[in-house]
Structures are given as structure tokens and as C-alpha cells.
Design a protein around this motif. Structure first.
Motif, PDB file in Angstrom:
ATOM      1  N   SER A   1      11.642  -7.561  16.940  1.00  0.00           N
ATOM      2  CA  SER A   1      10.345  -7.146  16.392  1.00  0.00           C
ATOM      3  C   SER A   1       9.850  -5.863  17.041  1.00  0.00           C
ATOM      4  CB  SER A   1       9.302  -8.236  16.588  1.00  0.00           C
ATOM      5  OG  SER A   1       9.783  -9.454  16.145  1.00  0.00           O
ATOM      6  N   VAL A   2      10.117  -5.703  18.340  1.00  0.00           N
ATOM      7  CA  VAL A   2       9.726  -4.444  18.988  1.00  0.00           C
ATOM      8  C   VAL A   2      10.488  -3.284  18.348  1.00  0.00           C
ATOM      9  CG1 VAL A   2       9.717  -3.143  21.136  1.00  0.00           C
ATOM     10  CG2 VAL A   2       9.156  -5.547  21.163  1.00  0.00           C
ATOM     11  N   PHE A   3      11.773  -3.529  18.088  1.00  0.00           N
ATOM     12  CA  PHE A   3      12.557  -2.501  17.406  1.00  0.00           C
ATOM     13  C   PHE A   3      11.932  -2.162  16.048  1.00  0.00           C
ATOM     14  CE2 PHE A   3      15.594  -1.969  13.961  1.00  0.00           C
ATOM     15  CZ  PHE A   3      16.123  -0.732  14.284  1.00  0.00           C
ATOM     16  N   LEU A   4      11.457  -3.197  15.319  1.00  0.00           N
ATOM     17  CA  LEU A   4      10.844  -2.926  14.007  1.00  0.00           C
ATOM     18  C   LEU A   4       9.606  -2.060  14.162  1.00  0.00           C
ATOM     19  CD1 LEU A   4      11.118  -6.359  12.217  1.00  0.00           C
ATOM     20  CD2 LEU A   4      12.600  -4.375  12.057  1.00  0.00           C
ATOM     21  N   MET A   5       8.847  -2.294  15.259  1.00  0.00           N
ATOM     22  CA  MET A   5       7.669  -1.466  15.479  1.00  0.00           C
ATOM     23  C   MET A   5       8.082  -0.003  15.666  1.00  0.00           C
ATOM     24  SD  MET A   5       4.760  -1.882  18.382  1.00  0.00           S
ATOM     25  CE  MET A   5       5.746  -1.179  19.681  1.00  0.00           C
ATOM     26  N   ILE A   6       9.162   0.212  16.425  1.00  0.00           N
ATOM     27  CA  ILE A   6       9.638   1.589  16.611  1.00  0.00           C
ATOM     28  C   ILE A   6      10.046   2.178  15.270  1.00  0.00           C
ATOM     29  CG2 ILE A   6      11.396   3.005  17.736  1.00  0.00           C
ATOM     30  CD1 ILE A   6      11.456   1.013  19.991  1.00  0.00           C
ATOM     31  N   ARG A   7      10.733   1.385  14.445  1.00  0.00           N
ATOM     32  CA  ARG A   7      11.135   1.844  13.111  1.00  0.00           C
ATOM     33  C   ARG A   7       9.929   2.269  12.274  1.00  0.00           C
ATOM     34  NH1 ARG A   7      15.577   3.386  12.683  1.00  0.00           N
ATOM     35  NH2 ARG A   7      17.367   2.411  11.712  1.00  0.00           N
ATOM     36  N   ILE A   8       8.887   1.409  12.283  1.00  0.00           N
ATOM     37  CA  ILE A   8       7.707   1.723  11.470  1.00  0.00           C
ATOM     38  C   ILE A   8       7.054   3.004  11.982  1.00  0.00           C
ATOM     39  CG2 ILE A   8       5.367   0.959  10.898  1.00  0.00           C
ATOM     40  CD1 ILE A   8       6.497  -1.916  10.991  1.00  0.00           C
ATOM     41  N   MET A   9       6.929   3.113  13.305  1.00  0.00           N
ATOM     42  CA  MET A   9       6.205   4.258  13.862  1.00  0.00           C
ATOM     43  C   MET A   9       6.966   5.567  13.689  1.00  0.00           C
ATOM     44  SD  MET A   9       4.715   2.496  17.289  1.00  0.00           S
ATOM     45  CE  MET A   9       4.160   4.005  18.052  1.00  0.00           C
ATOM     46  N   PHE A  10       8.298   5.508  13.825  1.00  0.00           N
ATOM     47  CA  PHE A  10       9.041   6.769  13.861  1.00  0.00           C
ATOM     48  C   PHE A  10       9.973   6.997  12.674  1.00  0.00           C
ATOM     49  CE2 PHE A  10       7.904   5.679  18.192  1.00  0.00           C
ATOM     50  CZ  PHE A  10       7.216   6.826  18.546  1.00  0.00           C
ATOM     51  N   SER A  11      10.264   5.948  11.886  1.00  0.00           N
ATOM     52  CA  SER A  11      11.110   6.189  10.717  1.00  0.00           C
ATOM     53  C   SER A  11      10.305   6.221   9.424  1.00  0.00           C
ATOM     54  CB  SER A  11      12.192   5.121  10.588  1.00  0.00           C
ATOM     55  OG  SER A  11      13.095   5.231  11.639  1.00  0.00           O
ATOM     56  N   ILE A  12       9.249   5.391   9.337  1.00  0.00           N
ATOM     57  CA  ILE A  12       8.412   5.439   8.128  1.00  0.00           C
ATOM     58  C   ILE A  12       7.317   6.478   8.349  1.00  0.00           C
ATOM     59  CG2 ILE A  12       6.869   4.157   6.627  1.00  0.00           C
ATOM     60  CD1 ILE A  12       8.443   1.684   7.141  1.00  0.00           C
TER      61      ILE A  12
ATOM     62  N   TYR B   1       0.831  -1.205   0.000  1.00  0.00           N
ATOM     63  CA  TYR B   1       0.000   0.000   0.000  1.00  0.00           C
ATOM     64  C   TYR B   1       0.868   1.257   0.000  1.00  0.00           C
ATOM     65  CZ  TYR B   1      -4.255  -2.685   0.801  1.00  0.00           C
ATOM     66  OH  TYR B   1      -5.312  -3.523   0.667  1.00  0.00           O
ATOM     67  N   LEU B   2       1.951   1.222   0.781  1.00  0.00           N
ATOM     68  CA  LEU B   2       2.823   2.399   0.824  1.00  0.00           C
ATOM     69  C   LEU B   2       3.471   2.627  -0.531  1.00  0.00           C
ATOM     70  CD1 LEU B   2       4.578   2.191   4.290  1.00  0.00           C
ATOM     71  CD2 LEU B   2       2.761   3.715   3.564  1.00  0.00           C
ATOM     72  N   TYR B   3       3.854   1.523  -1.183  1.00  0.00           N
ATOM     73  CA  TYR B   3       4.466   1.659  -2.506  1.00  0.00           C
ATOM     74  C   TYR B   3       3.460   2.218  -3.505  1.00  0.00           C
ATOM     75  CZ  TYR B   3       6.646   0.548  -6.923  1.00  0.00           C
ATOM     76  OH  TYR B   3       7.164   0.652  -8.178  1.00  0.00           O
ATOM     77  N   LEU B   4       2.210   1.750  -3.368  1.00  0.00           N
ATOM     78  CA  LEU B   4       1.138   2.228  -4.245  1.00  0.00           C
ATOM     79  C   LEU B   4       0.975   3.747  -4.108  1.00  0.00           C
ATOM     80  CD1 LEU B   4      -0.823   0.652  -6.024  1.00  0.00           C
ATOM     81  CD2 LEU B   4      -2.395   0.557  -4.136  1.00  0.00           C
ATOM     82  N   LEU B   5       1.138   4.244  -2.880  1.00  0.00           N
ATOM     83  CA  LEU B   5       0.925   5.668  -2.634  1.00  0.00           C
ATOM     84  C   LEU B   5       2.137   6.517  -2.995  1.00  0.00           C
ATOM     85  CD1 LEU B   5      -0.775   5.385   0.833  1.00  0.00           C
ATOM     86  CD2 LEU B   5      -1.803   6.445  -1.151  1.00  0.00           C
ATOM     87  N   THR B   6       3.329   6.023  -2.672  1.00  0.00           N
ATOM     88  CA  THR B   6       4.507   6.877  -2.786  1.00  0.00           C
ATOM     89  C   THR B   6       5.424   6.490  -3.927  1.00  0.00           C
ATOM     90  OG1 THR B   6       5.767   5.472  -1.297  1.00  0.00           O
ATOM     91  CG2 THR B   6       4.549   7.266  -0.293  1.00  0.00           C
ATOM     92  N   GLY B   7       5.322   5.243  -4.418  1.00  0.00           N
ATOM     93  CA  GLY B   7       6.194   4.823  -5.508  1.00  0.00           C
ATOM     94  C   GLY B   7       7.627   4.600  -5.091  1.00  0.00           C
ATOM     95  N   THR B   8       7.870   4.400  -3.797  1.00  0.00           N
ATOM     96  CA  THR B   8       9.244   4.148  -3.375  1.00  0.00           C
ATOM     97  C   THR B   8       9.247   3.150  -2.221  1.00  0.00           C
ATOM     98  OG1 THR B   8      11.214   5.130  -2.423  1.00  0.00           O
ATOM     99  CG2 THR B   8       9.146   6.193  -1.899  1.00  0.00           C
ATOM    100  N   LEU B   9      10.400   2.529  -1.996  1.00  0.00           N
ATOM    101  CA  LEU B   9      10.491   1.522  -0.937  1.00  0.00           C
ATOM    102  C   LEU B   9      11.510   1.902   0.125  1.00  0.00           C
ATOM    103  CD1 LEU B   9      10.402  -1.590  -3.230  1.00  0.00           C
ATOM    104  CD2 LEU B   9       8.684  -1.002  -1.563  1.00  0.00           C
ATOM    105  N   ASN B  10      12.286   2.933  -0.140  1.00  0.00           N
ATOM    106  CA  ASN B  10      13.274   3.371   0.841  1.00  0.00           C
ATOM    107  C   ASN B  10      12.561   4.076   1.993  1.00  0.00           C
ATOM    108  OD1 ASN B  10      15.086   5.602   1.953  1.00  0.00           O
ATOM    109  ND2 ASN B  10      16.510   4.225   0.935  1.00  0.00           N
ATOM    110  N   MET B  11      12.885   3.669   3.236  1.00  0.00           N
ATOM    111  CA  MET B  11      12.125   4.191   4.382  1.00  0.00           C
ATOM    112  C   MET B  11      12.194   5.712   4.482  1.00  0.00           C
ATOM    113  SD  MET B  11      12.852   1.638   7.487  1.00  0.00           S
ATOM    114  CE  MET B  11      12.649  -0.113   7.328  1.00  0.00           C
ATOM    115  N   ALA B  12      13.393   6.255   4.343  1.00  0.00           N
ATOM    116  CA  ALA B  12      13.544   7.703   4.467  1.00  0.00           C
ATOM    117  C   ALA B  12      12.777   8.412   3.355  1.00  0.00           C
ATOM    118  CB  ALA B  12      15.020   8.067   4.411  1.00  0.00           C
ATOM    119  N   ASP B  13      12.806   7.812   2.167  1.00  0.00           N
ATOM    120  CA  ASP B  13      12.107   8.407   1.034  1.00  0.00           C
ATOM    121  C   ASP B  13      10.591   8.352   1.240  1.00  0.00           C
ATOM    122  OD1 ASP B  13      12.391   9.751  -1.306  1.00  0.00           O
ATOM    123  OD2 ASP B  13      12.228   7.965  -2.565  1.00  0.00           O
ATOM    124  N   ILE B  14      10.100   7.205   1.738  1.00  0.00           N
ATOM    125  CA  ILE B  14       8.667   7.105   2.046  1.00  0.00           C
ATOM    126  C   ILE B  14       8.307   8.167   3.071  1.00  0.00           C
ATOM    127  CG2 ILE B  14       6.863   5.673   3.080  1.00  0.00           C
ATOM    128  CD1 ILE B  14       8.270   3.224   2.082  1.00  0.00           C
TER     129      ILE B  14
END
Lengths: 130, 494
Positions: free
Chosen positions: B255-266, B182-195
Motif C-alpha cells: 500500500s505504501v508503494f501504491l501511495m508512491i505510485r499515486i503521488m508520482f505516477s498519476i 473523478y479522474l476519469y470524469l476530468l480526463t476520460g482515461t484510466l491509464n495512469m501514464a495517460d492520466i
């Protein structure tokens, strides 16, 4: 009615993706037979592949193999070619899906050798007895 | 920074995995030195990376010279460098215990086990430093597939638990993949910083919220957040001891770290959906229920390993709650607790492996007389227990303290109450273990000491049992500077 029909026909690939995904999800959660669960898992993964491929497709889009001269001259219209990236991503996802299925089948084989059944209820019954 | 260091950390275990597999076929003698050497190199390099990141700030490595956002980027900020150090050191220490226990549990197949083991470590290191959303999915599946294999190598119910884990794990990973789609559909990119840079313009769209839900639920399944934890206890209990000693301390924490990444980096704290008070409260309440529920189930367990598994599930509730308090203290507590909890869990599983090595049992009722027979092991367990209960000066106290402060600041009293409740339950749980272990075994020798010539347990298992309690105390005693110099830097800006 017309608007509703248009919604379904215009986006039919996305509707199929939703139906496939729910079918797979149902099988994974609800079925007792381990192999049926695995089949459900594969349907689920295929649905996601369909979603990704749908994203990249364009009406009347050509294959994304570009003519070198044309590309260098900047004459390629991006709107004319299908987006190749989702396809590449899905190649990876297919590899992942195949490996998960392979591991799961191997594990199912070990379960069968151990308990002589691939039905979850029967296996739990046999664990309870021993 | 010397610019290939982050990749080297990953490369050592990956290359060693192949070496172990090939050379292990010729002779089992090659397995231990290759495994240990690669992990020592990797752990050393990771410290170097952390030092460099703390001195010079964030660093991003472009793999193969393909520039981001087209290529895959490895992001080393203080948080991911800290996680990298945690993963590599915990893996190294766990290996000292895994080597003898696997040698005993599955003789002749060590090389197969350890090649999977090393790939798993490599996958987890990749997970914490990758900066690409799709690459993260692939690494998630690499770690999952190797874990399925490692767990299925156990005896008895292990294959069945592994199968359940495969089904649940695949649902989790597929949800994550859908979210990325879904994120790719919206933004056309997969790099977290770019998203992250393109997303704020689209925050109103319901698709962004859907993607967020899929991503978060996906990692919740992977980390066994309470109602979704069904696969974890059996998987960790029936797995070979050498596998659970590595998987239990790291997998849920990563996995908890990944949640932090999703919430605050993406996504970012500016995102309304994330900061919506109702949703925050809902998740903190869910974390509260997770802590209380898992603690209560832990009380009913008769098997030491199963009890530990439920403690792991309760601790996941701590960290999820801490992150979703979404204030400085709560996040500090959650990140500090990722580190502490992985060390405490490592301590418990090291003890469980040592006991299983000596007595072949993990039932609490069989622990009679253990304080006489295995004093060093039980001493380690005591320090771990004090830490998980939260007695100062062990490290568990300090992270819990920050979580409590965060809960008070956010006004989430139910979370504060759950933390205290869980401490009391943990005290009861370990009191029961010690009660059995202190009682004399003369009248009723229920303990089957398989080899009375062994002094305590396998000599390889002794060093980690000495090191880990010391580490728990040292981290506790140096909590102030550690939080100031490292953890605060790692906390995402709010």
C-alpha cells in the motif's frame, strides 16, 4: 433561491449520490448491528455506481450499439450515444461488491455461531466474560 | 526482454491456486509441492525481470495485445520490478513457515487455505505492476477479499476482527474508486501514464485536489496509517499464523508503494497541492504522531503478536513520513525501508509462528526459557530486533539513516526526533522479550511444550529462520551498492 433550486434540480443525480453515500457511510460507522453495517456498505457502494453511471449518461443519448455500415462510414456522432465505458467498469464493481458482501455474510454467520449475537456491544461483552 | 515474463510471474501462483484446490480435494499431499513449485518459479522469474529492467530500462507489457491507453498495461520500471521481487521472495520464504503451521492449525482444510493464499500473492504481484488505475482497484479488492477470508479462518476473535477489516477495507477501496471516478470524469482515461499526461492542464481545478484526497485517504486506510489503523492489530493477531506471516510483511508495504505510485505516477511533483509546504508539513506531522502513538501503544501490549502489529503500524509512519518529506534522501529511505521493513516483519512473524508451533502461545509471559529451548529461533529474533532498533550493520540502520538525512534536509526536526524515539522504544520492547526468554524455566515451567521430541520447531520452519537473519545482514553490509545500483533508479524523479 432560483439559482439554488437550479443547482439541485439540474444536478439531482449527483445530489442523490452524495446523500446515498453519506447514508451508507453513517450506517457503516455508527450502527452496532453487523448486518446493518453491511447494508450501509452496500448503499455506499451503490452510491459510487450511481456516480459512474451519471458520468456516462447524455441527454437524449442512444444506446451504444452501433450500426456497422454507419460506423464504417464514420457517420456516428459520439455525442449521440451514451458512453458505455462507465457501465462496463461498474459491472466489475458490482461483481466486487457482491463478493465482498458474500464474504462478509459468511464471516457474520461465523460470528453469530461463535457468540450467538450480531450486535457489536453484546459480542464485546461476551468476549469480555470468557 | 523476453516479452511474456512479467505475466508469467503472475500466472504461476494463479494457476497453482486452482491446482491446489482441485488436487487438494483428492489428497492433501499435493498442496505443498504445488504451492512451493509455483512460488519458486515465480520468484526466479521475478529476479530475471528485475535484471532485465535494470539493464534495459522501463518496459511496458500490453495485456492481450490491446494497446494502451485502451487496454491494460503492465508497467515494469525499476521501482515496480523491485517490488515484484520483494513480494515473490517474501511470499516464497513465508510459505515454508505457513505450510507446517496451517497443517497443524486447520488439518483437512489446507487446500482451501492455500488456494486463497496463492490468489492473494498473485493479487499483490498484480498491484505492483499494473499501469491502469481501475485495474488497480480490482486487484486491490482481490487482495483484500482473500485477506478477509484468510484472517476469518482463525480461531476465537478472528471472524470479528476480519469483519471490522471488511468494513474499513471497503471504505478504503471505495474512496480509491471514487478518486479514480473523478479522474476519469476530468480526463476520460484510466491509464495512469495517460492520466498523468492530461492532468497538468487541469491542476487548477478543485476536482483534481478532491480526487487526490480520496485516492490518498483510500490507500492510507489500506496501509493502516496511524489514526486509521484500528483494524490491523486484532486482524494480524488472531489470524492463523500461516496467514499473518504472509499478510503482515507485504500488505502494508504494497500500500505504501501504491501511495508512491499515486503521488508520482498519476500526479507529479509539479502539482502545487502535493508540493504545498503546509500540506507536506501536515502529513509529516501526522506521520510523526503515527510513529510516536503506535510505539507508545506497543509498550502496553502483553501479547507478542499484538506488540509486533503495533510496530508494523509505527513503521508505516516511517515510510509515509519519508515519502512526504519529498526530497531525494527521504524517498530513498522510504523505498529502502519498504524492502527492509518487509524483511524485518517477515523475520518477526516467522519467529512468532515457530514459537506458536512449539508452545501454542504468543504471550510474552510464556516465553520463559526460550533461549534454552529454541536457540535458533531466538537468534533470528535477536538479529531482527537489532535491525528494527537500527543497529549497524543490519539493514534497518541504513534505511533509517536515509530517513534521518531526509528529515534533516527538509528541516522536519519533529520527524527526526520521532524516528530516534521509536528506536529507543523498540529497544525497550525487545529487551523485555529477551529478559523473559533468557530467564530459566526450571523453577516454574510455564512453557507447555506440546511435543518434547521436536528439537526446535517444525523442520520446515528452520530454513527461513536461518536465511532471513543472514539476508538482513547481507542487505545491511551491501547497502551502499544496493542503494546506488537499484534503489536510486527506483526513486521517482523530483
Amino acid at each position: 433561491m432560483d439559482a439554488w433550486l437550479f443547482e439541485i434540480i439540474g444536478k439531482f443525480n449527483y445530489w442523490i449520490y452524495v446523500v446515498l453515500m453519506m447514508t451508507g457511510f453513517y450506517a457503516m460507522i455508527r450502527k452496532n448491528n453487523l448486518i446493518k453495517k453491511l447494508l450501509g456498505m452496500n448503499i455506499f457502494q451503490t452510491a459510487i455506481i450511481l456516480l459512474y453511471i451519471s458520468m456516462g449518461s447524455k441527454v437524449g443519448g442512444k444506446i451504444p450499439i452501433l450500426d456497422k455500415e454507419q460506423a464504417l462510414a464514420g457517420a456516428v456522432q459520439v455525442a449521440d450515444v451514451v458512453n458505455p465505458l462507465p457501465h462496463v467498469l461498474m459491472l466489475t464493481a458490482i461483481v466486487v461488491s457482491v463478493s465482498v458482501t458474500g464474504v462478509a455474510l459468511a464471516v457474520a454467520l461465523r460470528i453469530y455461531k461463535e457468540y450467538g449475537s450480531i450486535d457489536e456491544d453484546q459480542i464485546l461483552e461476551r468476549i469480555g466474560k470468557s | 526482454m523476453n516479452h511474456n515474463l512479467p505475466v508469467l510471474v503472475l500466472a504461476f501462483p494463479l494457476l497453482a491456486a486452482f491446482a491446489v484446490n482441485l488436487l487438494g480435494k483428492i489428497s492433501k499431499k499435493h498442496v505443498a509441492p504445488w504451492t512451493l513449485a509455483s512460488l519458486i518459479l515465480s520468484a526466479g522469474t521475478s529476479l530475471w525481470v528485475l535484471k532485465d529492467v535494470l539493464q534495459n530500462g522501463k518496459f511496458s507489457y500490453t495485456v492481450g495485445g490491446w494497446m494502451a491507453p485502451y487496454g491494460i498495461e503492465l508497467v515494469l520500471d525499476p521501482l515496480s520490478a523491485l517490488m515484484l521481487v520483494m513480494v515473490s521472495w517474501v511470499a516464497l520464504i513465508a510459505t515454508f513457515s505457513a505450510l507446517p503451521s496451517i497443517k497443524k492449525e486447520m488439518p483437512g482444510r489446507e487446500h482451501l487455505f492455500f488456494s486463497l493464499y496463492l490468489i492473494l500473492i498473485c493479487g499483490m504481484m498484480g498491484l505492483v505492476i499494473t499501469g491502469d488505475a481501475f485495474n488497480l482497484y480490482v486487484l486491490l479488492e482481490i487482495t483484500s477479499i482473500t485477506t478477509y477470508g484468510l484472517i476469518a479462518m482463525g480461531k476465537g476473535r478472528a471472524p470479528l476482527s476480519s469483519f471490522n477489516y471488511i468494513i474499513m477495507g471497503t471504505i478504503g477501496a471505495c474512496f480509491y474508486l471514487l478518486g479514480v471516478g473523478y479522474l476519469y470524469l476530468l480526463t476520460g482515461t484510466l491509464n495512469m501514464a495517460d492520466i498523468a499526461s492530461r492532468l497538468p492542464a487541469l491542476y487548477e481545478s478543485p476536482t483534481v485536489a478532491t480526487a487526490f484526497c480520496f485516492l490518498i485517504v483510500g490507500v492510507w486506510i489500506k496501509m493502516a496509517f496511524f489514526p486509521l489503523h484500528g483494524w490491523l492489530p486484532n486482524a494480524y493477531t488472531y489470524a492463523p499464523k500461516g496467514a499473518s506471516v504472509l499478510v503482515a510483511p507485504l500488505m502494508t508495504k504494497v500500500s505504501v508503494f501504491l501511495m508512491i505510485r499515486i503521488m508520482f505516477s498519476i500526479y507529479s511533483p509539479e502539482y502545487d497541492f502535493l508540493m504545498h509546504l503546509g500540506i507536506k508539513n501536515l502529513v509529516v506531522w501526522a506521520a510523526t504522531i503515527a510513529i510516536v502513538g503506535a510505539s507508545l501503544i506497543a509498550l502496553t501490549q502483553k501479547d507478542f503478536l499484538k506488540m509486533l502489529s503495533y510496530i508494523v503500524v509505527a513503521e508505516v509512519g516511517y515510510m509515509v513520513g519519508g515519502v512526504w518529506l519529498a526530497n531525494q534522501e527521504g524517498l530513498t529511505g522510504a523505498i529502502f525501508h519498504i524492502l527492509n521493513d518487509s524483511l524485518m516483519t517477515l523475520c518477526f512473524f516467522l519467529v512468532a509462528s515457530a514459537i506458536a508451533y512449539r508452545t501454542g502461545s504468543s504471550r510474552i509471559a510464556d516465553f520463559r526459557g526460550l533461549f534454552q529451548k529454541m536457540p535458533l529461533t531466538m537468534l533470528a529474533l535477536s538479529v531482527g530486533a537489532l535491525s528494527v532498533v537500527g543497529v549497524p550493520p543490519t539493514c534497518g540502520f541504513f534505511s533509517k539513516w536515509y530517513l534521518l538525512l531526509g528529515g534533516v534536509e527538509a528541516g522536519q526536526w519533529e520527524f527526526v526526533a520521532a524516528l530516534i524515539f521509536s528506536s529507543i522504544v523498540n529497544a525497550v520492547l525487545f529487551y523485555r522479550v529477551f529478559e523473559v526468554a533468557f530467564s530459566h524455566s526450571e523453577e516454574e515451567p510455564s512453557l507447555k511444550f506440546e511435543n518434547s521430541r521436536i528439537l526446535e520447531t517444525s523442520p520446515m520452519m528452520i530454513p527461513p529462520l536461518v536465511v532471513i537473519p543472514v539476508v538482513l545482514l547481507v542487505i545491511g553490509l551491501s547497502a551502499g551498492p544496493l542503494v546506488r545500483e537499484v534503489i536510486r533508479l527506483a526513486v521517482p524523479a523530483l
